[in-house]
Structure formats: structure tokens, C-alpha cells
Write an enzyme that holds these catalytic residues in place. Sequence first.
Site, short mmCIF file in Angstrom:
data_model
loop_
_atom_site.label_atom_id
_atom_site.label_comp_id
_atom_site.label_asym_id
_atom_site.label_seq_id
_atom_site.Cartn_x
_atom_site.Cartn_y
_atom_site.Cartn_z
N ASN A 1 125.71 49.79 61.99
CA ASN A 1 126.39 48.49 61.93
C ASN A 1 125.67 47.50 61.01
O ASN A 1 125.88 46.29 61.10
CB ASN A 1 126.58 47.90 63.34
CG ASN A 1 125.25 47.52 63.96
OD1 ASN A 1 124.19 47.89 63.44
ND2 ASN A 1 125.29 46.78 65.05
N ASP B 1 113.36 58.77 77.36
CA ASP B 1 111.96 58.39 77.53
C ASP B 1 111.90 57.38 78.68
O ASP B 1 112.47 56.29 78.59
CB ASP B 1 111.52 57.71 76.22
CG ASP B 1 110.03 57.76 75.99
OD1 ASP B 1 109.28 57.68 76.97
OD2 ASP B 1 109.62 57.86 74.81
N ASP C 1 106.54 58.52 80.12
CA ASP C 1 105.50 57.75 79.45
C ASP C 1 104.31 57.54 80.40
O ASP C 1 104.50 57.12 81.55
CB ASP C 1 106.11 56.40 79.05
CG ASP C 1 105.22 55.60 78.13
OD1 ASP C 1 105.15 55.95 76.94
OD2 ASP C 1 104.60 54.61 78.58
N GLU D 1 103.71 62.65 79.32
CA GLU D 1 102.64 62.18 78.44
C GLU D 1 101.44 61.87 79.33
O GLU D 1 101.37 60.82 79.95
CB GLU D 1 103.06 60.92 77.68
CG GLU D 1 101.97 60.44 76.73
CD GLU D 1 102.10 58.98 76.31
OE1 GLU D 1 101.58 58.63 75.25
OE2 GLU D 1 102.72 58.19 77.04
N HIS E 1 105.41 59.00 67.52
CA HIS E 1 105.55 57.59 67.10
C HIS E 1 104.29 56.77 67.26
O HIS E 1 104.31 55.57 66.99
CB HIS E 1 106.68 56.96 67.92
CG HIS E 1 106.33 56.90 69.38
ND1 HIS E 1 106.21 58.03 70.17
CD2 HIS E 1 106.01 55.87 70.18
CE1 HIS E 1 105.84 57.68 71.38
NE2 HIS E 1 105.73 56.37 71.42
N ASP E 2 103.20 57.37 67.73
CA ASP E 2 101.96 56.62 67.95
C ASP E 2 100.87 56.98 66.95
O ASP E 2 99.79 56.39 66.99
CB ASP E 2 101.40 56.92 69.36
CG ASP E 2 102.25 56.28 70.46
OD1 ASP E 2 102.85 55.22 70.22
OD2 ASP E 2 102.29 56.86 71.57
C1 NOJ Z 1 102.76 55.40 75.35
C2 NOJ Z 1 103.75 55.28 74.25
O1 NOJ Z 1 103.81 56.49 73.54
C3 NOJ Z 1 103.33 54.13 73.38
O2 NOJ Z 1 104.14 54.01 72.24
C4 NOJ Z 1 103.38 52.87 74.20
O3 NOJ Z 1 102.89 51.78 73.44
C5 NOJ Z 1 102.56 53.02 75.48
N1 NOJ Z 1 102.84 54.25 76.15
C6 NOJ Z 1 102.85 51.90 76.45
O4 NOJ Z 1 104.10 52.08 77.03
CA CA Z 2 122.15 48.76 63.84
#
Ligand code: NOJ
Ligand code: CA
Length: 533
Positions: free
Chosen positions: A25, A100, A202, A262, A321-322
Site C-alpha cells: 500500500n 512469533d 521469544d 528462542e 533479525h538480530d
Molecule cells: C528477542 C528478539 O529476537 C529480539 O529482536 C527482541 O529485541 C528481544 N527478544 C526482546 O523481545
Molecule cells: Ca505498507
Amino acid sequence: MKKELPWWKKGIIYQIYPRSFMDLNSDGIGDLEGITRQLDYLSDLGIDAIWLSPIYQSPNVDFGYDVANYVDVDQEFGTLQHFDQLVTAAHQRNIKIILDLVLNHTSDQHPWFVESRKSKDNPYHDWYMWHDPSPKGGPPNNWLSWFGGGGWEYDQHLDQYYFHMFYKEQPDLNWRNPQVRQAMLDVYRFWLDRGVDGFRMDVFNMYFKDKDLRDNPLGGKGPRKFNHQLHLYDMSQPEMHPLLQEIRQLLDSYGEKYMVGETFYSSPQQAAAYIGDDQLHAGFDFSMLGRKFSAPFFRKAIKDWLSALDEKWPNFVLNNHDNSRSATRYKAKKDDKVLKVSATMLLTLVGTPFLYYGEEIGMRDIFLWRHQVLDPVSKRYWPLLPPRDGCRSPMQWDGTDFAGFSNAKPWLPVHPASEQRNVIVQQSDPASLLHFYKNLITIRRAHSALHSGSMEMIDESNPSILAYTRQSDEETVLVALNFTKKAANFVLPVQYREKSWNVILSQHLQEQETTTGTKFALQPLETLILRLN
Ligand code: NOJ
Ligand code: CA
């Protein structure tokens, strides 16, 4: 008859960071309709399931990992209806959807927390970790926040502190309160009823903390103060096991569902202890997410994880993503040869491989000046740690201005090399990394030894080549990967010497050719897959 393995064992799971995958969008932020639009791409790539980083309502202090409502989609991503459409369209293509769940903490904007801080007798007060100051004054104990500084935030109005393992805008829930437990089980039910196939949990090993709030002993080392404590009391408490069992029972009542955890700040042994037939289906080990690129490094990481798991089902992952992307960590050259080696490893190991969007086209981290960094924790640790924003840039679909991700300026810059490195370019180049991934996925699917078989390391003292066999009832497959820029040899175990092998993948032998020998020579960064005739 032999029992077929469930989808989550045989399959490949692809992580999407929804803000950055596809913006339909034109507001510069990826959305659910965008993901639905790109399902054919994912189906063509050959993956089996998508793990979506959080899509719930969130003030985005931690970009979705601070949830203000667990049972609705953030309007930036769309609506529940868009979500249902995504699930239906994914299922039509035989792709599962994994959500997640961030249940250690909520956002400070969550109505539960807003209520909880109103007064000590508010019904929600006990839903969070509110505690009086220590008798000496100051915070109740020495616990810290992983994101920096102390873990306790003072509230003047209540004259109490609340605990937050992450930002102060992410207060930790009090999982010892049975109402919290019920509310969270209802969150699982809500999404399972909508047809979700599984969950990524998480930092689940942080739900419970020591009920007496004992100080963590000092010890350990690392770049953060957090690393200088032994985290005996602020995480990994025994109460987590019965809770996992309860969640697992709930999931099992819905059929073949999946939960992958995780396990935060833990060793392979600690992570493995939460996995099993009555707990998590699988868990992550993050040992491979470093900068090292060598056969001995990966051999050790693989062996350590497998020995901790014993008979439990493994996962392997190179990106998320971390962390800085593997292409950046390995300082990959434009030819992507090192990425072809790591991809071959990831997709031929025993267990479930996890891919992270853009890994298949070799996306690199974007470079950001400090003032461009949006992730608060990355601002704090700049330049000590690479910013997490680096690996969260828009997916590179084509060579247009915003890489085909959006018609508007994206929330994070697109990589400057996106004109050359994108899906369209790689789709038309048979030598591209994208074709290589697709080919590996096809090979993995076609060979029971690779998607379901057992694994054994061979030539274990080889400093250059990582080699292993995979074996099912039907076949034996051999994988050898030269992690160095020099030609190298590896030696076959006695039982395989002078046997005839069919070439499945090689850069110097023809596919379908047969080969035999005691020793095999590999070219620099060559990846070899053979099948015993
Ligand atoms: C783990 C996640 O992978 C991370 O991206 C997040 O900042 C922390 N948990 C806190 O939720
Ligand atoms: Ca969008």
C-alpha cells in the site's frame, strides 16, 4: 510401514521480517498483503513454512517485540482479514504459517500494564513484576537489562519498581500469576483457531524469575555489563518445564502443530533441555551466527549442538533479525562463493534449516550512520556492536529505486547494491546464488537421506574440508565442503573406498557422472554432493 516425518522435521522454514518484505500500500512499510503477493516466489523457492516476526499491535519501541495487543494485527501490517487471507493463500500452496509470540513482556502501552500501574490494588497490578524498593533503598536487587543499564524502573506514584529485561517500555510479565498464564494460553488458542501452524517463542526461558528475587552472583565477561553477572536468578527457572508441557498439550490438541523456542543467553545443553516430545518441538542454537568461516569452526558447532540434543530434532540457522547477515559477517566477495559453501552446509545438515529473507540472494547489511539507526539498542551500543537495522533492510526484488519493495521511500534505506543484487537479476542468471539455493532445496527434497536421514562426520581432523555422510533406508549421500580458498583433499572412511558414487553437485565434476577413489580433491570453495551407487 515406515512412518513419514512430520512437516516441521522434513521442511525448510523461512523467516520474514514483515516491515521489510513487501509493501503493497505504498507507505514504505512492508505488510501482510505484500507477503501474500509474494507467496508464489516463496513456493517457487521451495520452502515449507514462513515464520513471521511479530505482526501484532505495537508502539514499535522494539519494532513489534513490544506488543500492545496480542490478538490483533498492527494497522501498519493490515487487518485480521488480511492475515486470514495470508493463511489461506499460504495453505493453498502447502506453506505453513508460524507466528512469533513475545510473551515474556508486553509493551508499556498494553492495557494490562496501563492498568497495573494505576494502583497497588488494581486487579492487573500483580500481572507485572512490581516490587518495593530494597530496604536499603534503590532497586529490589542487582538484575540488569539486556538492552543496557539496570533492569528496574522506578514509579514514583506507586513507590515501587517494575522489572524489564529489555527496554523500560517492555515490562516483564509476572508468569507466577495464574491469570497471566490463562491469558497467554488464550493467545495461543486465538491464533490456533485462525489456522496458524506453529509458534516461535521469544526468549521463553525468561518468563520465570527467582521468586525470592535473589541477587545474581558476579562473574563472566563480555562487552556488556550484563555479561558480568551469572544469570542464575533472572532466567531459566525450573517452572518453565511444566509450563512448556501445558502449552505442548494445548498445541497437540490441535493436530500437528509446532513450537520452536528462542532460548536466550544459553548453552547448547540448556537449550536442548527444553526440547522433547512433551516440551518444545525444537529450539535454536546460535553458535553458528559468528564471523568465523572455517571447517573446524562449523564442525565443532554442529557436533556440540548434536551431542547436546542427543536424539532430539536439530535446527540450524545462519541468519536472523538480530544479527549481521552472513554475507557481511563472512565478508563475501561479489561472486558469492563463500555463501554457496555455507548454503550447501545449511541445506544438507540433519535437522530443520532456517533461512532469513534475502539470504537466498546474498543480501548484505546496509551501512548506517548513527543518526540513521532506528533500533534503540543499536543506538546505545553504537559503534561497539553492529546495528540490528543492518540486517533488516527492504527485500531486494528488482533494480528500481526502492528495489521493488515499495513505491514510497522505505522505513530503512535499501542497500545501494540492490540495482545489481536482486531477485529479478538472479532469476535470469543460472549461476546466481538464488539458483544455487533453489537447486539445493530441490536436491534436499529429492533425497530422503538429506531431509530425513541420519548424519555422520567423516575425516574429522581435516582443517579445510567439512565432510559428512547422510543415510536413510534408501540411500547414502556424502557432502564435502571446502571452506578455504585453496584446493584441498579429503579422505573417505574405509567402508566407502573404491565404491562408485554418482555426482549430485560439484563444480569440477559433471552431474550424473560416476566417480570413485579413496581421496577426493576439491577446488577452492568447492561444494560436493555424491550419492552411493
Ligand atoms: C528477542 C528478539 O529476537 C529480539 O529482536 C527482541 O529485541 C528481544 N527478544 C526482546 O523481545
Ligand atoms: Ca505498507
